[in-house]
Motif scaffolding. Structure first.
Motif, mmCIF file in Angstrom:
data_model
loop_
_atom_site.group_PDB
_atom_site.id
_atom_site.type_symbol
_atom_site.label_atom_id
_atom_site.label_comp_id
_atom_site.label_asym_id
_atom_site.label_seq_id
_atom_site.Cartn_x
_atom_site.Cartn_y
_atom_site.Cartn_z
ATOM 1 N N PHE A 29 103.309 66.605 46.656
ATOM 2 C CA PHE A 29 104.091 66.402 47.877
ATOM 3 C C PHE A 29 105.162 67.474 48.038
ATOM 4 O O PHE A 29 105.455 67.906 49.155
ATOM 5 C CB PHE A 29 104.724 65.010 47.880
ATOM 6 N N VAL A 30 105.742 67.905 46.932
ATOM 7 C CA VAL A 30 106.737 68.984 46.995
ATOM 8 C C VAL A 30 106.066 70.286 47.450
ATOM 9 O O VAL A 30 106.621 71.031 48.266
ATOM 10 C CB VAL A 30 107.432 69.170 45.634
ATOM 11 N N ALA A 50 104.978 64.747 55.493
ATOM 12 C CA ALA A 50 103.882 63.794 55.286
ATOM 13 C C ALA A 50 102.614 64.287 55.970
ATOM 14 O O ALA A 50 101.512 64.176 55.407
ATOM 15 C CB ALA A 50 104.291 62.419 55.821
ATOM 16 N N ASP A 51 102.728 64.819 57.183
ATOM 17 C CA ASP A 51 101.561 65.362 57.885
ATOM 18 C C ASP A 51 100.920 66.484 57.079
ATOM 19 O O ASP A 51 99.689 66.550 56.957
ATOM 20 C CB ASP A 51 101.978 65.890 59.259
ATOM 21 N N GLU A 52 101.753 67.367 56.531
ATOM 22 C CA GLU A 52 101.225 68.482 55.735
ATOM 23 C C GLU A 52 100.524 67.967 54.484
ATOM 24 O O GLU A 52 99.513 68.539 54.045
ATOM 25 C CB GLU A 52 102.363 69.430 55.351
ATOM 26 N N ALA A 53 101.039 66.888 53.925
ATOM 27 C CA ALA A 53 100.442 66.306 52.713
ATOM 28 C C ALA A 53 99.220 65.450 53.031
ATOM 29 O O ALA A 53 98.487 65.047 52.126
ATOM 30 C CB ALA A 53 101.485 65.464 51.974
ATOM 31 N N GLY A 54 99.008 65.157 54.330
ATOM 32 C CA GLY A 54 97.858 64.356 54.734
ATOM 33 C C GLY A 54 97.993 62.885 54.429
ATOM 34 O O GLY A 54 96.995 62.198 54.153
ATOM 35 N N ILE A 55 99.222 62.380 54.481
ATOM 36 C CA ILE A 55 99.456 60.966 54.192
ATOM 37 C C ILE A 55 100.378 60.375 55.261
ATOM 38 O O ILE A 55 100.969 61.104 56.055
ATOM 39 C CB ILE A 55 100.115 60.765 52.809
ATOM 40 N N ALA A 56 100.506 59.063 55.249
ATOM 41 C CA ALA A 56 101.459 58.399 56.124
ATOM 42 C C ALA A 56 102.859 58.516 55.526
ATOM 43 O O ALA A 56 103.020 58.520 54.296
ATOM 44 C CB ALA A 56 101.090 56.924 56.285
ATOM 45 N N TYR A 61 107.542 57.540 49.993
ATOM 46 C CA TYR A 61 108.589 56.807 49.296
ATOM 47 C C TYR A 61 108.058 55.881 48.212
ATOM 48 O O TYR A 61 108.829 55.137 47.594
ATOM 49 C CB TYR A 61 109.458 56.064 50.316
ATOM 50 N N LYS A 62 106.747 55.933 47.977
ATOM 51 C CA LYS A 62 106.215 55.299 46.785
ATOM 52 C C LYS A 62 106.416 56.204 45.574
ATOM 53 O O LYS A 62 106.310 55.764 44.434
ATOM 54 C CB LYS A 62 104.718 55.006 46.951
ATOM 55 N N HIS A 63 106.705 57.477 45.835
ATOM 56 C CA HIS A 63 106.843 58.462 44.765
ATOM 57 C C HIS A 63 108.234 59.069 44.692
ATOM 58 O O HIS A 63 108.553 59.774 43.738
ATOM 59 C CB HIS A 63 105.798 59.562 44.950
ATOM 60 N N PHE A 64 109.069 58.830 45.705
ATOM 61 C CA PHE A 64 110.452 59.293 45.713
ATOM 62 C C PHE A 64 111.352 58.107 46.033
ATOM 63 O O PHE A 64 110.985 57.241 46.832
ATOM 64 C CB PHE A 64 110.645 60.399 46.753
ATOM 65 N N ASP A 65 112.514 58.086 45.437
ATOM 66 C CA ASP A 65 113.417 56.946 45.630
ATOM 67 C C ASP A 65 113.878 56.826 47.075
ATOM 68 O O ASP A 65 113.983 55.727 47.620
ATOM 69 C CB ASP A 65 114.637 57.082 44.714
#
Length: 232
Positions: A29-30, A50-56, A61-65
């Motif tokens: 994601f980074v 998020a768009d660049e990562a292809g996710i919603a 925020y499941k992976h970052f606080d």
């Protein structure tokens, strides 16, 4: 029947696997965020990342606080990219003028190619810390080690090494950052020539004050390899 405590006990490995997967996904994601910054600019939004990562967006925020945790991770990776790109400069062999020329050109080149990322770093401050200042500090510490090596070789007082290093890094970085916003006024080659000349004059004055007159075009012995530093 397996109890919930047994399912998560340290020995069963599932917690370790989740931690490893989470760290891998954070890195992915980074990397996506860095691409989004390069394309979109320093004002990039979480939705664009998020768009660049292809996710919603909520999946981030499941992976970052929170947003601050994401920004901190991006800043740390971007800072590491800068210092890694410049690391080979501290282990080169050549004359003083060659080393200065290569270092100045590398710094200008990195900012020219990664302008949006540098601007993003400039905008970030976490817990009162300045991301660009952190990067400058790492570069200056690398340069301090280099100067200490040569001042020792010339039998000079090494206490000035840190001050000179931070002065040079501040000069080159601030001038280049300003050029990045107004580069149409001064061609890149002219900026590099100016900074190279100014850096040499600062070093020459320091050496002459210590009783050393150095020909800037004679080859110097290479510095010893040192471990890479990174932003704290």
């Amino acid at each position: 029947m397996i109890s919930s405590s047994a399912a998560t006990r340290p020995g069963d490995g599932r917690a370790t696997r989740w931690t490893g997967q989470r760290e891998r996904r954070r890195r992915e994601f980074v990397a996506a965020a860095l691409r989004a910054i390069a394309e979109t600019g320093p004002q990039v939004s979480t939705a664009q990342i998020a768009d660049e990562a292809g996710i919603a967006r909520p999946q981030l925020y499941k992976h970052f606080d929170d947003a601050t945790d994401l920004q901190r991770a991006i800043t740390e990776e971007a800072a590491l990219l800068v210092t890694t790109a410049l690391r080979p400069l501290w282990e080169r062999e050549g004359s003083a003028m060659q080393l200065i020329t290569v270092a100045v050109d590398a710094h200008i080149g990195w900012l020219a190619e990664n302008g949006n990322l540098y601007r993003y770093l400039s905008m970030q401050s976490h817990s009162g810390r300045d991301a660009v200042a952190d990067v400058r500090t790492v570069i200056a510490r690398q340069l301090t080690q280099l100067f200490e090596h040569y001042l020792t070789l010339f039998e000079m007082d090494t206490r000035v090494a840190e001050t000179v290093a931070f002065g040079i890094v501040g000069l080159v970085d601030s001038c280049t950052a300003q050029w990045l916003e107004t580069r149409h006024r001064v061609p890149r080659a002219e900026l590099a020539a100016l900074l190279t000349r100014w850096v040499w004059r600062l070093l020459d004055d320091t050496l002459r004050t210590g009783g050393v007159e150095l020909d800037p075009h004679i080859t110097l012995p290479p510095p010893p390899p040192r471990p890479a530093l990174r932003p704290a």
